[in-house]
Design an enzyme around this catalytic site. Structure first.
Site, PDB file in Angstrom:
ATOM      1  N   ASN A 129       0.872  -1.253   0.041  1.00 58.96           N
ATOM      2  CA  ASN A 129      -0.082  -0.065  -0.139  1.00 58.96           C
ATOM      3  C   ASN A 129       0.908   1.352  -0.009  1.00 58.96           C
ATOM      4  OD1 ASN A 129      -3.026   0.044  -0.153  1.00 58.96           O
ATOM      5  ND2 ASN A 129      -2.732  -1.413   1.688  1.00 58.96           N
ATOM      6  N   ASP A 188      -2.389   2.526   5.298  1.00 57.08           N
ATOM      7  CA  ASP A 188      -3.105   2.058   4.230  1.00 57.08           C
ATOM      8  C   ASP A 188      -2.712   2.994   2.972  1.00 57.08           C
ATOM      9  OD1 ASP A 188      -4.815   0.848   2.402  1.00 57.08           O
ATOM     10  OD2 ASP A 188      -5.786  -0.183   3.948  1.00 57.08           O
TER      11      ASP A 188
END
Length: 215
Positions: A129, A188
């Site tokens: 990510n 993330d």
């Protein structure tokens, strides 16, 4: 992996478990979605028109006008165990995309797609990510969500090579029994602003952090 298309002036984003590519036009308020049999994960506009779409089964050229897709590169992994995840284009136009291991084992990697050639360039993580580049293009950021870690690399824009991998930010894992309200979350999706700050969404942390270039 939201992506602003500068020519179309629309926002594209993927609904991975929903198997949908979405497009929103802020000028008209129109929302359009394309369904697929496999998961779309990230995309980028192509100079030749259409989108480069990273999906579980590989990299594809997708034409939103016709709904047709054409394979650019087969998935370089076992599609039953892994899939592509977060992806972005670098300042020179290469497409970088990482994978996620469905069993959450450290078998995921980072790939670079350049002029039809897909190469594995980094590995040793579980959930790829947080891709982003510093404004001068000299630093590449990349996170492993499961490991609560954001990495940084020295980036050579001329040849796309990476060096000096290091930890840019480290977050505390959730303790057994710890309530989500007391848990900071794990890195993330991310983006880098014009001042070089790294903005990261914390999964299960209900927060968005802005980190300075020194972390």
């Amino acid at each position: 992996s939201p992506c602003w298309h500068p020519a179309e002036q629309v926002l594209y984003w993927c609904d991975i478990p929903g198997h949908l590519l979405n497009r929103f036009d802020p000028a008209t308020g129109a929302h359009q979605a394309w369904p697929f049999e496999v998961e779309p994960a990230s995309c980028a506009p192509l100079q030749s028109g259409g989108l480069l779409l990273a999906m579980r089964d590989g990299l594809w050229h997708f034409d939103p006008a016709s709904g047709e897709r054409r394979c650019l590169a087969d998935a370089p992994y076992d599609t039953k165990a892994l899939r592509f995840n977060d992806g972005k284009a670098d300042p020179q136009g290469r497409f970088w995309v990482g994978t996620i291991d469905e069993a959450r084992a450290p078998n995921a990697a980072l790939y670079c797609f350049d002029s039809g050639d897909l190469q594995r360039v980094a590995d040793g993580i579980t959930v790829s990510n947080g891709l982003g580049w510093s404004p001068d293009g000299a630093t590449l950021y990349w996170s492993d969500t499961k490991a609560h870690t954001v990495h940084a690399f020295d980036f050579d824009g001329e040849d796309g090579s990476l060096s000096r991998r290091r930890v840019f930010a480290q977050f505390t894992p959730r303790a057994e029994g710890q309530a989500l309200d007391d848990y900071g979350g794990r890195p993330d999706g991310a983006a880098v602003d014009a001042e070089g700050a790294y903005w990261v969404a914390l999964f299960e942390g209900s927060r968005l952090l802005r980190l300075s270039p020194n972390g």
